[in-house]
Scaffold this motif. Structure first.
Motif, PDB file in Angstrom:
ATOM      1  N   ASP A  88     -66.840  -8.579-103.255  1.00 18.51           N
ATOM      2  CA  ASP A  88     -67.871  -8.476-102.081  1.00 18.51           C
ATOM      3  C   ASP A  88     -68.802  -9.536-102.158  1.00 18.51           C
ATOM      4  O   ASP A  88     -68.866 -10.513-101.968  1.00 18.51           O
ATOM      5  CB  ASP A  88     -68.056  -7.151-101.606  1.00 18.51           C
ATOM      6  N   MET A  89     -69.904  -8.793-103.155  1.00 16.08           N
ATOM      7  CA  MET A  89     -71.066  -9.506-103.182  1.00 16.08           C
ATOM      8  C   MET A  89     -70.883 -10.415-104.243  1.00 16.08           C
ATOM      9  O   MET A  89     -70.493  -9.859-105.278  1.00 16.08           O
ATOM     10  CB  MET A  89     -72.312  -8.623-103.233  1.00 16.08           C
ATOM     11  N   MET A 115     -81.246  -9.533 -85.323  1.00 10.10           N
ATOM     12  CA  MET A 115     -81.552 -10.008 -86.627  1.00 10.10           C
ATOM     13  C   MET A 115     -81.893 -11.599 -86.500  1.00 10.10           C
ATOM     14  O   MET A 115     -82.732 -12.131 -87.291  1.00 10.10           O
ATOM     15  CB  MET A 115     -80.958  -9.670 -87.746  1.00 10.10           C
ATOM     16  N   ARG A 116     -81.067 -12.085 -85.764  1.00  7.76           N
ATOM     17  CA  ARG A 116     -81.067 -13.723 -85.697  1.00  7.76           C
ATOM     18  C   ARG A 116     -82.385 -14.230 -85.229  1.00  7.76           C
ATOM     19  O   ARG A 116     -82.761 -15.339 -85.529  1.00  7.76           O
ATOM     20  CB  ARG A 116     -80.076 -14.043 -84.659  1.00  7.76           C
ATOM     21  N   SER A 117     -82.923 -13.425 -84.283  1.00 10.92           N
ATOM     22  CA  SER A 117     -84.205 -13.755 -83.680  1.00 10.92           C
ATOM     23  C   SER A 117     -85.643 -13.190 -84.228  1.00 10.92           C
ATOM     24  O   SER A 117     -86.221 -13.571 -83.612  1.00 10.92           O
ATOM     25  CB  SER A 117     -83.920 -13.890 -82.024  1.00 10.92           C
ATOM     26  N   LYS A 121     -80.417  -3.303-106.434  1.00 13.60           N
ATOM     27  CA  LYS A 121     -79.492  -3.959-107.433  1.00 13.60           C
ATOM     28  C   LYS A 121     -79.018  -5.388-107.221  1.00 13.60           C
ATOM     29  O   LYS A 121     -79.037  -6.246-108.085  1.00 13.60           O
ATOM     30  CB  LYS A 121     -78.341  -3.025-108.027  1.00 13.60           C
ATOM     31  N   VAL A 122     -78.599  -5.391-106.005  1.00 12.64           N
ATOM     32  CA  VAL A 122     -78.003  -6.584-105.186  1.00 12.64           C
ATOM     33  C   VAL A 122     -78.512  -6.685-103.879  1.00 12.64           C
ATOM     34  O   VAL A 122     -78.349  -5.878-103.144  1.00 12.64           O
ATOM     35  CB  VAL A 122     -76.496  -6.822-105.593  1.00 12.64           C
ATOM     36  N   ILE A 123     -78.616  -7.996-103.340  1.00  7.89           N
ATOM     37  CA  ILE A 123     -79.013  -8.142-102.033  1.00  7.89           C
ATOM     38  C   ILE A 123     -77.826  -9.131-101.538  1.00  7.89           C
ATOM     39  O   ILE A 123     -77.903 -10.243-102.230  1.00  7.89           O
ATOM     40  CB  ILE A 123     -80.353  -8.540-101.961  1.00  7.89           C
ATOM     41  N   THR A 124     -77.447  -9.202-100.382  1.00  7.44           N
ATOM     42  CA  THR A 124     -76.724 -10.354 -99.475  1.00  7.44           C
ATOM     43  C   THR A 124     -77.055 -10.213 -98.205  1.00  7.44           C
ATOM     44  O   THR A 124     -77.361  -9.100 -97.625  1.00  7.44           O
ATOM     45  CB  THR A 124     -75.022 -10.281 -99.688  1.00  7.44           C
ATOM     46  N   THR A 125     -77.179 -11.221 -97.519  1.00  8.05           N
ATOM     47  CA  THR A 125     -77.498 -11.453 -96.134  1.00  8.05           C
ATOM     48  C   THR A 125     -76.418 -12.305 -95.411  1.00  8.05           C
ATOM     49  O   THR A 125     -75.727 -13.159 -96.089  1.00  8.05           O
ATOM     50  CB  THR A 125     -78.881 -12.214 -96.039  1.00  8.05           C
ATOM     51  N   SER A 126     -76.351 -12.084 -94.261  1.00  4.11           N
ATOM     52  CA  SER A 126     -75.650 -13.140 -93.398  1.00  4.11           C
ATOM     53  C   SER A 126     -76.470 -13.102 -92.067  1.00  4.11           C
ATOM     54  O   SER A 126     -77.537 -12.514 -92.028  1.00  4.11           O
ATOM     55  CB  SER A 126     -74.361 -12.490 -92.870  1.00  4.11           C
TER      56      SER A 126
END
Ligand code: ASP
Ligand code: MG
Length: 412
Positions: A295-296, A355-357, A377-382
Motif C-alpha cells: 500500500d504505502m 480537500m482538493r480546494s 510513522k508513514v504518511i501518504t497523500t492523494s
C-alpha cells in the motif's frame, strides 16, 4: 417499463422471514411501476461455511471447484425469493449466473464481469414477468466453468446489471442504513451521509469501510449508475439511505467527508538497500509476484549510495513478504542489511473531495494527532485522501479525534 435493481445482502435474506420481508419491498417497487431485477447474496454465514468445507476437504483446492461450491449459497436464496414472490402472485423466476449468462474472466474466486447480455431477461419482461431474481456473486468463464467475483461480489453483480439494463437506480439493501462519516462502533457521533461522491466512496471502500465491494463502486462510477445504500430493516422511505453519486450532485462544502481506518496493517523496512536505478522494481516485483498487496511506500534520502525503503501491507502477508525479500536477496537481485517488520500498526485516513480546494487540511490532521500524542510513522497523500500509519493501540483515539476536529458530526 423502467428497470430498478434491488440487491439484498446476506443479513437481509438470512431467514425465510427476512426473505418474505425483502419480497414485500420488491412488491412495492413492482406496484410503483418498475420491472425489477433482484440480486441476492447467500444467507448470512453461508458463504463462510462453504469456504470452510472446501478448505477442510482440500487445503490446496482446485479454484474451479471452490467456485462451484461457494457460489451455491446464492442459488438457494434466488430460488427461495422467486418462490416467495410467486406466493404473492408476482410473476417472478430465478436465474443463476450462467443462465443469464453473466460472462466473466476465468480468474476463479476473483473473476471480473465482462458482459451481461440483456436479451434473455428483457424477453421475459416483455412476456409479463415482473421480477428477475438473479444469484449474485457468480458468473461463467469462457471455458463454461462457474466463477465467483471475490468476497462481497454480489454488490458488483448488482451494479453490473444496473449498467447493462440502464436501470434507473441500483438499491443496495443491507443491515446499516447508509454510509457513515466513520464507523459508528468507534465513534458514536458518526453521522449518516445523505450523499457521497463516487470517488470518496471508492477511497472509503478500499480503506476498509465494508459497506460496498470496491469493484462495485468503480463500475458505478464508470457507468454513472445511481447507487443507493439503505437498510432492509427500516420502514420504507423513498429518501432513505445514502446516495452514491457524481460529485456535481453534492452541495456539502466540507473539506473532509469521512474518516476511515484499516486495523491490520504492517510496516516493513528494508534497511540499507543499494540506491541505484531499478532498485524499486527489484524490490516490488517479487513482492507483487508473491501476492503481497503493498500500500504505502516511502524511500528515504540516500547516504553514500544506500537508502532505507519502507512499505506497508496487510499484517497477514508479512511472512510472504519476508520470504519474497529473502529469496530476492539470495538470487542477488537485491541486497539489504536487515528487514524489520512492525506488525502493530494501523492506518487512519481522512477522505473528502473538498480537500482538493481547501488548504491546510494536512497541517490540521497532523496537529490533531500531535495533540493526542500520537506518533506518525508513514504518511501518504492523494488528491482527496490523507493517510497515516500509527501504532494500532491509538487507532480508535485517532479516529475519534479527527472526527471531532473536522466536525463531521455536523452536516454542512
Ligand atoms: N455471499 C458472498 C460473500 O459472502 C457474496 C456477497 O454476499 O456479496 O462474500
Ligand atoms: Mg456485502
Amino acid at each position: 417499463m423502467p428497470v430498478l435493481v434491488m440487491k439484498f445482502g446476506g443479513t437481509s435474506v438470512a431467514t425465510l422471514d427476512r426473505i418474505a420481508r425483502a419480497s414485500k419491498r420488491v412488491a412495492r417497487e413492482v406496484a410503483n411501476g418498475y420491472d425489477v431485477i433482484v440480486i441476492v447474496s447467500a444467507m448470512s454465514g453461508k458463504t463462510n461455511e462453504l469456504v470452510g468445507w472446501v478448505e477442510e476437504t482440500s487445503p490446496l483446492y482446485d479454484a474451479r471447484e471452490y467456485d462451484a461450491v461457494v457460489s451455491s449459497g446464492e442459488n438457494v436464496t434466488a430460488g427461495l425469493m422467486a418462490l416467495r414472490l410467486q406466493e404473492m402472485d408476482i410473476p417472478a423466476r430465478s436465474w443463476q449466473g450462467w443462465q443469464v449468462p453473466v460472462k466473466t474472466t476465468a480468474a476463479h474466486a476473483a473473476a471480473r464481469i465482462e458482459e451481461i447480455p440483456a436479451a434473455n431477461i428483457v424477453q421475459k419482461f416483455a412476456e409479463g414477468m415482473k421480477v428477475a431474481v438473479v444469484a449474485g456473486f457468480q458468473g461463467v468463464s469462457p471455458e463454461g466453468r462457474i466463477t465467483t467475483l471475490g468476497r462481497g461480489g454480489s454488490d458488483t453483480t448488482a451494479v453490473a446489471f444496473a449498467a447493462a439494463f440502464g436501470a434507473e437506480r441500483c438499491d443496495i439493501y443491507t443491515d446499516v442504513n447508509g454510509v457513515y462519516t466513520t464507523d459508528p462502533r468507534i465513534e458514536d457521533k458518526a453521522r449518516k451521509l445523505d450523499k457521497i461522491a463516487f470517488e470518496e466512496m471508492l477511497e472509503l471502500a478500499s480503506l476498509g469501510a465494508k459497506v460496498l465491494q470496491t469493484r462495485s463502486v468503480e463500475l458505478a462510477m464508470r457507468y454513472k449508475v445511481k447507487l443507493r445504500v439503505l437498510s432492509s430493516f427500516e420502514e420504507y422511505d423513498p429518501n432513505a439511505g445514502t446516495l452514491v453519486c457524481d460529485e456535481e450532485e453534492i452541495v456539502e462544502s466540507k473539506a473532509v467527508s469521512g474518516v476511515a481506518y484499516s486495523r491490520d496493517e504492517a510496516k516493513m523496512t528494508l534497511i540499507s538497500v543499494a540506491d541505484r536505478p531499478g532498485i524499486a522494481a527489484a524490490v516490488f516485483t517479487p513482492l507483487s509476484e508473491a501476492g503481497v498487496n503493498v500500500d504505502m511506500i516511502v524511500q528515504n534520502i540516500s547516504e553514500e549510495g544506500r537508502t532505507d525503503m519502507t512499505f506497508s501491507c496487510p499484517v497477514g502477508q508479512v511472512p510472504r513478504a519476508e520470504k519474497a525479500m529473502q529469496e530476492a536477496r539470495a538470487k542477488g537481485e537485491i541486497n539489504y542489511h536487515d528487514l524489520v517488520a512492525d506488525t502493530d500498526v494501523a492506518k487512519v485516513s481522512i477522505v473528502g473531495i473538498g480537500m482538493r480546494s481547501q488548504a491546510g487540511i494536512a497541517a490540521k490532521m497532523f496537529h490533531v494527532l500531535a495533540r493526542e500524542g500520537i506518533n506518525i510513522k508513514v504518511i501518504t497523500t492523494s488528491e482527496i485522501k490523507l493517510s497515516v500509519l500509527i501504532d494500532r493501540k491509538y487507532m480508535e483515539l485517532a479516529v475519534q479525534a479527527l472526527h471531532d476536529a473536522f466536525e463531521l458530526e455536523k452536516a454542512g
